[in-house]
Design an enzyme around this catalytic site. Sequence first.
Site, PDB file in Angstrom:
ATOM      1  N   GLY A 135       0.796  -1.237   0.000  1.00 42.51           N
ATOM      2  CA  GLY A 135       0.000   0.000   0.000  1.00 42.51           C
ATOM      3  C   GLY A 135       0.820   1.274   0.000  1.00 42.51           C
ATOM      4  O   GLY A 135       1.546   1.566  -0.948  1.00 42.51           O
ATOM      5  N   ILE A 137       3.370   2.144   1.725  1.00 45.99           N
ATOM      6  CA  ILE A 137       4.799   2.077   2.088  1.00 45.99           C
ATOM      7  C   ILE A 137       5.683   2.171   0.849  1.00 45.99           C
ATOM      8  O   ILE A 137       5.529   1.382  -0.079  1.00 45.99           O
ATOM      9  CB  ILE A 137       5.127   0.748   2.817  1.00 45.99           C
ATOM     10  CG1 ILE A 137       4.224   0.561   4.030  1.00 45.99           C
ATOM     11  CG2 ILE A 137       6.596   0.693   3.213  1.00 45.99           C
ATOM     12  CD1 ILE A 137       4.392  -0.786   4.707  1.00 45.99           C
ATOM     13  N   LYS A 206       3.209 -10.409  -3.745  1.00 44.46           N
ATOM     14  CA  LYS A 206       4.029  -9.248  -3.374  1.00 44.46           C
ATOM     15  C   LYS A 206       5.507  -9.614  -3.243  1.00 44.46           C
ATOM     16  O   LYS A 206       6.378  -8.855  -3.684  1.00 44.46           O
ATOM     17  CB  LYS A 206       3.496  -8.656  -2.060  1.00 44.46           C
ATOM     18  CG  LYS A 206       2.120  -8.016  -2.259  1.00 44.46           C
ATOM     19  CD  LYS A 206       1.456  -7.704  -0.935  1.00 44.46           C
ATOM     20  CE  LYS A 206       0.080  -7.091  -1.132  1.00 44.46           C
ATOM     21  NZ  LYS A 206      -0.688  -7.062   0.115  1.00 44.46           N
ATOM     22  N   GLY A 304      -6.075   0.024   2.021  1.00 46.46           N
ATOM     23  CA  GLY A 304      -7.065   1.072   2.277  1.00 46.46           C
ATOM     24  C   GLY A 304      -7.032   2.090   1.146  1.00 46.46           C
ATOM     25  O   GLY A 304      -5.992   2.267   0.498  1.00 46.46           O
TER      26      GLY A 304
HETATM   27  P1  NAP Z   1     -12.496  -2.537  -6.158  1.00 47.19           P
HETATM   28  O1  NAP Z   1     -12.974  -1.710  -5.028  1.00 47.19           O
HETATM   29  O2  NAP Z   1     -13.110  -3.887  -6.379  1.00 47.19           O
HETATM   30  O3  NAP Z   1     -12.672  -1.672  -7.499  1.00 47.19           O
HETATM   31  C1  NAP Z   1     -12.459  -2.201  -8.785  1.00 47.19           C
HETATM   32  C2  NAP Z   1     -12.977  -1.179  -9.798  1.00 47.19           C
HETATM   33  O4  NAP Z   1     -12.652  -1.637 -11.107  1.00 47.19           O
HETATM   34  C3  NAP Z   1     -14.487  -0.971  -9.760  1.00 47.19           C
HETATM   35  O5  NAP Z   1     -14.798   0.389  -9.971  1.00 47.19           O
HETATM   36  C4  NAP Z   1     -15.000  -1.827 -10.936  1.00 47.19           C
HETATM   37  O6  NAP Z   1     -16.146  -1.272 -11.559  1.00 47.19           O
HETATM   38  C5  NAP Z   1     -13.835  -1.747 -11.890  1.00 47.19           C
HETATM   39  N1  NAP Z   1     -13.708  -2.984 -12.690  1.00 47.19           N
HETATM   40  C6  NAP Z   1     -13.241  -4.190 -12.275  1.00 47.19           C
HETATM   41  N2  NAP Z   1     -13.281  -5.078 -13.293  1.00 47.19           N
HETATM   42  C7  NAP Z   1     -13.782  -4.414 -14.346  1.00 47.19           C
HETATM   43  C8  NAP Z   1     -14.063  -4.793 -15.695  1.00 47.19           C
HETATM   44  N3  NAP Z   1     -13.841  -6.034 -16.133  1.00 47.19           N
HETATM   45  N4  NAP Z   1     -14.565  -3.849 -16.520  1.00 47.19           N
HETATM   46  C9  NAP Z   1     -14.798  -2.593 -16.090  1.00 47.19           C
HETATM   47  N5  NAP Z   1     -14.550  -2.167 -14.833  1.00 47.19           N
HETATM   48  C10 NAP Z   1     -14.045  -3.082 -13.988  1.00 47.19           C
HETATM   49  O7  NAP Z   1     -10.923  -2.769  -6.076  1.00 47.19           O
HETATM   50  P2  NAP Z   1      -9.851  -1.947  -5.217  1.00 47.19           P
HETATM   51  O8  NAP Z   1      -9.863  -2.442  -3.815  1.00 47.19           O
HETATM   52  O9  NAP Z   1     -10.004  -0.509  -5.474  1.00 47.19           O
HETATM   53  O10 NAP Z   1      -8.481  -2.501  -5.859  1.00 47.19           O
HETATM   54  C11 NAP Z   1      -8.041  -2.075  -7.121  1.00 47.19           C
HETATM   55  C12 NAP Z   1      -6.609  -2.559  -7.349  1.00 47.19           C
HETATM   56  O11 NAP Z   1      -5.768  -2.007  -6.361  1.00 47.19           O
HETATM   57  C13 NAP Z   1      -6.419  -4.073  -7.276  1.00 47.19           C
HETATM   58  O12 NAP Z   1      -5.442  -4.473  -8.191  1.00 47.19           O
HETATM   59  C14 NAP Z   1      -5.909  -4.284  -5.862  1.00 47.19           C
HETATM   60  O13 NAP Z   1      -5.126  -5.448  -5.729  1.00 47.19           O
HETATM   61  C15 NAP Z   1      -5.067  -3.049  -5.696  1.00 47.19           C
HETATM   62  N6  NAP Z   1      -4.868  -2.654  -4.293  1.00 47.19           N
HETATM   63  C16 NAP Z   1      -5.931  -2.451  -3.495  1.00 47.19           C
HETATM   64  C17 NAP Z   1      -5.734  -2.083  -2.177  1.00 47.19           C
HETATM   65  C18 NAP Z   1      -6.895  -1.804  -1.251  1.00 47.19           C
HETATM   66  O14 NAP Z   1      -6.656  -1.502  -0.077  1.00 47.19           O
HETATM   67  N7  NAP Z   1      -8.120  -1.893  -1.699  1.00 47.19           N
HETATM   68  C19 NAP Z   1      -4.415  -1.947  -1.676  1.00 47.19           C
HETATM   69  C20 NAP Z   1      -3.327  -2.145  -2.544  1.00 47.19           C
HETATM   70  C21 NAP Z   1      -3.570  -2.506  -3.856  1.00 47.19           C
HETATM   71  P3  NAP Z   1     -17.584  -1.205 -10.774  1.00 47.19           P
HETATM   72  O15 NAP Z   1     -17.360  -0.230  -9.644  1.00 47.19           O
HETATM   73  O16 NAP Z   1     -18.555  -0.688 -11.781  1.00 47.19           O
HETATM   74  O17 NAP Z   1     -17.838  -2.609 -10.311  1.00 47.19           O
END
Ligand code: NAP
Length: 434
Positions: A135, A137, A206, A304
């Site tokens: 995240g 860091i 990771k 987050g």
């Molecule tokens: P999320 O809340 O599930 O959001 C995913 C977004 O992408 C949503 O807006 C979704 O659209 C869109 N999406 C997904 N598949 C799609 C597709 N096939 N076509 C069109 N739109 C699509 O995910 P997130 O937690 O933000 O995570 C996003 C990335 O950041 C991931 O790679 C995750 O590993 C990384 N990450 C997340 C965190 C964390 O704390 N959450 C931390 C580090 C890294 P809809 O809203 O319309 O469904």
Amino acid sequence: MNKRTIKVGILGCGIVGSEVARLIESDKSDLSARSGATLEVVAIGVRDSAKVRAGVSPKLLTDDLDSIVTHPEIEIVIEVMGGIDPARALIMKALAAKKSVVTANKALLALHGAEIFAAAKSNGVDLYYEAAVAGAIPIVRPLRESVVGDSVQRVMGIVNGTTNYILTKMDEDGASYEAVLKEAQRLGYAEADPTADVGGADAAAKIAILASLAFHTSVTIDDVFTEGITSLSSRDIEIARAINHVIKLLAIGEVTEKGEVSVRVHPTLIPRSHPLAAVRNAFNAVFVEAKSAGELMFYGRGAGGAPTASAVLGDLVAIARHLSFGGLGGRESDYADLPIAKMDSVMTRYLIRLDVADRPGVLASVAQTFAKHAVSIQTVRQSGRGEDAELVIMTHSALDGHLAATVADIASLDAVKSVESVLRVEGVESSSDS
Ligand code: NAP
């Protein structure tokens, strides 16, 4: 002088994407002063473009993600949609169209990193991914740029907040794995399907990324030996505590004595005095050992919306500076191309817990089995009596393959009712272990 405007497209508007979009808008003038350009989000790709997203203009939303990566004016694409497909094809298309890319997608990079890095290089654009590991860091940039003149020998981290939260609660409250997992799900620290976290796959992705950078060798998630925390019991935690240790899910990458790269994720006992033992709850930390720098530690929030967006925005500003003033960021290199070590050739220490019948000769037969496989015992503790005795054995460093053979033989001894657990131990061997 008028600043140029850099158009940005975002793929995904979920937890991370919506925070990134909001911050680019709310911090516009600071980001402009720091990057030398005005950053303007012109499109955000989602599945459901009719869904309302707080603080994000509905006019920007589209379900046509292809139109973002082929948009003639967009210069930077931020991929925060997650998953392998279609994220992989979209990133490759953006790079082919000479757009620089920021991604937070650890799963994708741990599987297809080499292909994506090569595409960024051949198209002469930037690919940044600080948010993909731990995240907020800063750890990707330090490994890619700050310690690139040193020789990193080991990277060892707590890189999954969900499991660290669960293990912290098990240690501090004495609660069972199942009870803490339920509580973590209720509080939003664990997902409804926690498999990728508790099974170790998230941490494995990771450490594959970190090991590739640290050892200049292409490492994928398939190279990582992975064991999760699902079979840990309250008794394991209690025993670790009794010998002044704590159990953490560690992701470890190191260069072995044979010059191979060992990459593994498993529950690990570390002394309570180790800096990683103090990393509690959902926090993450990465401990790096390098030849000249010595020990370095990076600590902070590993997930987050806002913390992850912080890392994404750092990447965005770095790329915008390059577009404004010229240059490109550092690149990954895999010139060292070290072989990946097989798990059975990895040296570590172990804590083995056996359920035995307390009869004369039991200890001797167990000790003989260890000796037969050249695994040297550091300490043995026995508790209980009669049919309900427990033996807890700490070994000196041994080969994982020798230990596995020892455990298989011990399980077949008459007096051994069951091998309750086998846990790896890291950190300095000290008298406090005994
Ligand atoms: P999320 O809340 O599930 O959001 C995913 C977004 O992408 C949503 O807006 C979704 O659209 C869109 N999406 C997904 N598949 C799609 C597709 N096939 N076509 C069109 N739109 C699509 O995910 P997130 O937690 O933000 O995570 C996003 C990335 O950041 C991931 O790679 C995750 O590993 C990384 N990450 C997340 C965190 C964390 O704390 N959450 C931390 C580090 C890294 P809809 O809203 O319309 O469904």
